[in-house]
Design a protein around this motif. Sequence first.
Motif, PDB file in Angstrom:
ATOM      1  N   LEU A 187      43.691  70.965  20.543  1.00 30.10           N
ATOM      2  CA  LEU A 187      44.365  72.262  20.497  1.00 30.10           C
ATOM      3  C   LEU A 187      43.363  73.333  20.087  1.00 30.10           C
ATOM      4  O   LEU A 187      42.439  73.091  19.309  1.00 30.10           O
ATOM      5  CB  LEU A 187      45.525  72.223  19.500  1.00 30.10           C
ATOM      6  CG  LEU A 187      46.530  71.067  19.694  1.00 30.10           C
ATOM      7  CD1 LEU A 187      47.584  71.100  18.588  1.00 30.10           C
ATOM      8  CD2 LEU A 187      47.174  71.130  21.058  1.00 30.10           C
ATOM      9  N   TRP A 188      43.572  74.547  20.618  1.00 27.59           N
ATOM     10  CA  TRP A 188      42.633  75.642  20.356  1.00 27.59           C
ATOM     11  C   TRP A 188      43.378  76.943  20.114  1.00 27.59           C
ATOM     12  O   TRP A 188      44.390  77.222  20.760  1.00 27.59           O
ATOM     13  CB  TRP A 188      41.698  75.843  21.557  1.00 27.59           C
ATOM     14  CG  TRP A 188      40.963  74.619  21.990  1.00 27.59           C
ATOM     15  CD1 TRP A 188      41.404  73.671  22.876  1.00 27.59           C
ATOM     16  CD2 TRP A 188      39.674  74.190  21.545  1.00 27.59           C
ATOM     17  NE1 TRP A 188      40.466  72.676  23.018  1.00 27.59           N
ATOM     18  CE2 TRP A 188      39.390  72.972  22.222  1.00 27.59           C
ATOM     19  CE3 TRP A 188      38.725  74.713  20.673  1.00 27.59           C
ATOM     20  CZ2 TRP A 188      38.205  72.273  22.029  1.00 27.59           C
ATOM     21  CZ3 TRP A 188      37.545  74.015  20.477  1.00 27.59           C
ATOM     22  CH2 TRP A 188      37.286  72.811  21.149  1.00 27.59           C
ATOM     23  N   ARG A 196      38.838  78.559  19.381  1.00 26.08           N
ATOM     24  CA  ARG A 196      38.588  78.022  18.038  1.00 26.08           C
ATOM     25  C   ARG A 196      39.449  76.776  17.844  1.00 26.08           C
ATOM     26  O   ARG A 196      40.662  76.799  18.050  1.00 26.08           O
ATOM     27  CB  ARG A 196      38.946  79.087  16.997  1.00 26.08           C
ATOM     28  CG  ARG A 196      39.015  78.584  15.565  1.00 26.08           C
ATOM     29  CD  ARG A 196      39.102  79.748  14.572  1.00 26.08           C
ATOM     30  NE  ARG A 196      40.120  80.719  14.901  1.00 26.08           N
ATOM     31  CZ  ARG A 196      41.331  80.781  14.315  1.00 26.08           C
ATOM     32  NH1 ARG A 196      41.655  79.893  13.390  1.00 26.08           N
ATOM     33  NH2 ARG A 196      42.192  81.722  14.665  1.00 26.08           N
ATOM     34  N   SER A 197      38.801  75.657  17.471  1.00 27.82           N
ATOM     35  CA  SER A 197      39.527  74.388  17.362  1.00 27.82           C
ATOM     36  C   SER A 197      40.675  74.498  16.374  1.00 27.82           C
ATOM     37  O   SER A 197      40.539  75.046  15.278  1.00 27.82           O
ATOM     38  CB  SER A 197      38.585  73.270  16.937  1.00 27.82           C
ATOM     39  OG  SER A 197      39.311  72.052  16.814  1.00 27.82           O
ATOM     40  N   ALA A 198      41.832  73.936  16.780  1.00 25.03           N
ATOM     41  CA  ALA A 198      43.017  73.914  15.924  1.00 25.03           C
ATOM     42  C   ALA A 198      43.483  72.481  15.696  1.00 25.03           C
ATOM     43  O   ALA A 198      44.641  72.243  15.357  1.00 25.03           O
ATOM     44  CB  ALA A 198      44.137  74.747  16.544  1.00 25.03           C
ATOM     45  N   GLY A 199      42.562  71.510  15.902  1.00 24.99           N
ATOM     46  CA  GLY A 199      42.902  70.118  15.624  1.00 24.99           C
ATOM     47  C   GLY A 199      43.227  69.327  16.875  1.00 24.99           C
ATOM     48  O   GLY A 199      43.235  69.838  17.993  1.00 24.99           O
ATOM     49  N   LEU A 200      43.504  68.038  16.660  1.00 25.48           N
ATOM     50  CA  LEU A 200      43.784  67.104  17.746  1.00 25.48           C
ATOM     51  C   LEU A 200      45.266  66.792  17.807  1.00 25.48           C
ATOM     52  O   LEU A 200      45.962  66.785  16.784  1.00 25.48           O
ATOM     53  CB  LEU A 200      42.998  65.803  17.553  1.00 25.48           C
ATOM     54  CG  LEU A 200      41.484  65.929  17.414  1.00 25.48           C
ATOM     55  CD1 LEU A 200      40.871  64.551  17.214  1.00 25.48           C
ATOM     56  CD2 LEU A 200      40.881  66.611  18.633  1.00 25.48           C
ATOM     57  N   GLU A 213      45.744  73.377  12.950  1.00 26.19           N
ATOM     58  CA  GLU A 213      44.849  73.479  11.802  1.00 26.19           C
ATOM     59  C   GLU A 213      44.277  74.892  11.698  1.00 26.19           C
ATOM     60  O   GLU A 213      43.807  75.451  12.679  1.00 26.19           O
ATOM     61  CB  GLU A 213      43.708  72.461  11.929  1.00 26.19           C
ATOM     62  CG  GLU A 213      44.166  71.010  11.861  1.00 26.19           C
ATOM     63  CD  GLU A 213      43.000  70.046  11.978  1.00 26.19           C
ATOM     64  OE1 GLU A 213      41.840  70.509  12.023  1.00 26.19           O
ATOM     65  OE2 GLU A 213      43.246  68.828  12.051  1.00 26.19           O
ATOM     66  N   GLY A 214      44.325  75.444  10.498  1.00 26.93           N
ATOM     67  CA  GLY A 214      43.786  76.775  10.278  1.00 26.93           C
ATOM     68  C   GLY A 214      44.834  77.856  10.433  1.00 26.93           C
ATOM     69  O   GLY A 214      45.951  77.622  10.892  1.00 26.93           O
ATOM     70  N   SER A 215      44.457  79.054  10.051  1.00 28.46           N
ATOM     71  CA  SER A 215      45.375  80.182  10.131  1.00 28.46           C
ATOM     72  C   SER A 215      45.374  80.782  11.539  1.00 28.46           C
ATOM     73  O   SER A 215      44.414  80.631  12.293  1.00 28.46           O
ATOM     74  CB  SER A 215      44.964  81.257   9.119  1.00 28.46           C
ATOM     75  OG  SER A 215      43.654  81.728   9.418  1.00 28.46           O
ATOM     76  N   VAL A 216      46.453  81.473  11.854  1.00 24.73           N
ATOM     77  CA  VAL A 216      46.552  82.141  13.152  1.00 24.73           C
ATOM     78  C   VAL A 216      45.542  83.289  13.224  1.00 24.73           C
ATOM     79  O   VAL A 216      44.854  83.473  14.233  1.00 24.73           O
ATOM     80  CB  VAL A 216      47.981  82.667  13.388  1.00 24.73           C
ATOM     81  CG1 VAL A 216      48.034  83.513  14.661  1.00 24.73           C
ATOM     82  CG2 VAL A 216      48.960  81.502  13.484  1.00 24.73           C
ATOM     83  N   GLY A 217      45.432  84.056  12.147  1.00 23.74           N
ATOM     84  CA  GLY A 217      44.491  85.177  12.121  1.00 23.74           C
ATOM     85  C   GLY A 217      44.788  86.179  13.220  1.00 23.74           C
ATOM     86  O   GLY A 217      45.927  86.616  13.401  1.00 23.74           O
ATOM     87  N   THR A 218      43.764  86.519  13.976  1.00 26.28           N
ATOM     88  CA  THR A 218      43.913  87.495  15.066  1.00 26.28           C
ATOM     89  C   THR A 218      44.082  86.826  16.421  1.00 26.28           C
ATOM     90  O   THR A 218      43.999  87.495  17.447  1.00 26.28           O
ATOM     91  CB  THR A 218      42.682  88.415  15.114  1.00 26.28           C
ATOM     92  OG1 THR A 218      41.507  87.613  15.337  1.00 26.28           O
ATOM     93  CG2 THR A 218      42.542  89.196  13.812  1.00 26.28           C
ATOM     94  N   SER A 232      35.859  68.011  20.289  1.00 29.47           N
ATOM     95  CA  SER A 232      34.627  68.736  20.596  1.00 29.47           C
ATOM     96  C   SER A 232      34.577  70.041  19.812  1.00 29.47           C
ATOM     97  O   SER A 232      35.622  70.600  19.470  1.00 29.47           O
ATOM     98  CB  SER A 232      34.551  69.056  22.099  1.00 29.47           C
ATOM     99  OG  SER A 232      34.639  67.877  22.880  1.00 29.47           O
ATOM    100  N   PRO A 233      33.368  70.538  19.509  1.00 31.21           N
ATOM    101  CA  PRO A 233      33.261  71.822  18.792  1.00 31.21           C
ATOM    102  C   PRO A 233      33.687  72.998  19.651  1.00 31.21           C
ATOM    103  O   PRO A 233      34.039  74.057  19.134  1.00 31.21           O
ATOM    104  CB  PRO A 233      31.778  71.897  18.423  1.00 31.21           C
ATOM    105  CG  PRO A 233      31.084  70.996  19.397  1.00 31.21           C
ATOM    106  CD  PRO A 233      32.049  69.902  19.707  1.00 31.21           C
ATOM    107  N   GLU A 234      33.641  72.831  20.973  1.00 29.96           N
ATOM    108  CA  GLU A 234      34.128  73.858  21.895  1.00 29.96           C
ATOM    109  C   GLU A 234      34.629  73.151  23.152  1.00 29.96           C
ATOM    110  O   GLU A 234      34.256  72.003  23.429  1.00 29.96           O
ATOM    111  CB  GLU A 234      33.027  74.854  22.247  1.00 29.96           C
ATOM    112  CG  GLU A 234      31.801  74.253  22.861  1.00 29.96           C
ATOM    113  CD  GLU A 234      30.698  75.277  23.083  1.00 29.96           C
ATOM    114  OE1 GLU A 234      29.940  75.103  24.048  1.00 29.96           O
ATOM    115  OE2 GLU A 234      30.610  76.242  22.295  1.00 29.96           O
ATOM    116  N   PRO A 235      35.530  73.796  23.921  1.00 27.40           N
ATOM    117  CA  PRO A 235      36.114  73.119  25.080  1.00 27.40           C
ATOM    118  C   PRO A 235      35.064  72.666  26.091  1.00 27.40           C
ATOM    119  O   PRO A 235      34.103  73.383  26.370  1.00 27.40           O
ATOM    120  CB  PRO A 235      37.035  74.199  25.674  1.00 27.40           C
ATOM    121  CG  PRO A 235      37.318  75.131  24.548  1.00 27.40           C
ATOM    122  CD  PRO A 235      36.079  75.154  23.718  1.00 27.40           C
ATOM    123  N   THR A 236      35.257  71.454  26.617  1.00 25.14           N
ATOM    124  CA  THR A 236      34.361  70.933  27.653  1.00 25.14           C
ATOM    125  C   THR A 236      35.073  70.795  28.993  1.00 25.14           C
ATOM    126  O   THR A 236      34.445  70.404  29.977  1.00 25.14           O
ATOM    127  CB  THR A 236      33.799  69.561  27.235  1.00 25.14           C
ATOM    128  OG1 THR A 236      34.879  68.620  27.104  1.00 25.14           O
ATOM    129  CG2 THR A 236      33.043  69.655  25.914  1.00 25.14           C
TER     130      THR A 236
END
Length: 247
Positions: A187-188, A196-200, A213-218, A232-236
């Motif tokens: 999830l991103w 930005r990764s939001a977990g699996l 995972e993490g805040s929604v932010g902007t 992955s650290p970024e989408p592949t």
Amino acid sequence: MSTADLHTATGAYVLHALAPAERTAFERHLAVCPACAQEVRELAATAERLGLAVSVTPPAHLREQVLRQITTVRQEPPRVPAPRKVRAWSRRASRLVLAACLAAAAAFGGIAVWQHRSAEEARTEARQAERQAAELAAVLAAPDARTVSAKLPGGARGTVVVSKARDRAAFLTSALPDPPAGKVYQLWFDDEGKMRSAGLLNDSGGTNATLLEGSVGTASGMGVTVEPSGGSPEPTTDPIGLMKFPA
């Protein structure tokens, strides 16, 4: 987990919030506890309806009505058969077994320490799972929660629930097929085009609810991709689903 803990784990089990060892223990308990099995079926049906929901603004009086009823209606615990009486010889045997266990622990102190550490780690994981399940439930029930749904591959459907007040989001899926072997769904958050990764998404099939995972932010939306095991650290890969967050 104790027997009492198992009877209260139905909600966390349906939301896939139990640690692997707890999930295995609960499924063994589920096979012999009709009360918990019935509660799991009911909670799963409710979660599935949430996963298939569309964005709807509830009437203004609904929140006040629910909060008012919460203070007067208590949840009934599952009915558990009363324990059978233990015969005297069984009690004596239990004491002998306990004594043998204590003797073994004294003889093998290292094993006892290892077991204590393992138990403490399991309790830590359980507390983390409980906190995550509570936060997930809080997002789903937040007064300002807004939802958006979209179709996913294979006839699946995804729903994102966003609470700006809590700065968190949850993702619900229904009938999502298993990823290819050696792959996972990741999830991103979409931060103005930067993912930005939001977990699996650890479980698929049936109904699944995951706290991002993490805040929604902007972030203006979210996406789902298929990534190598571990993420992955970024989408592949190209996203299999993209959803804009509700206004």
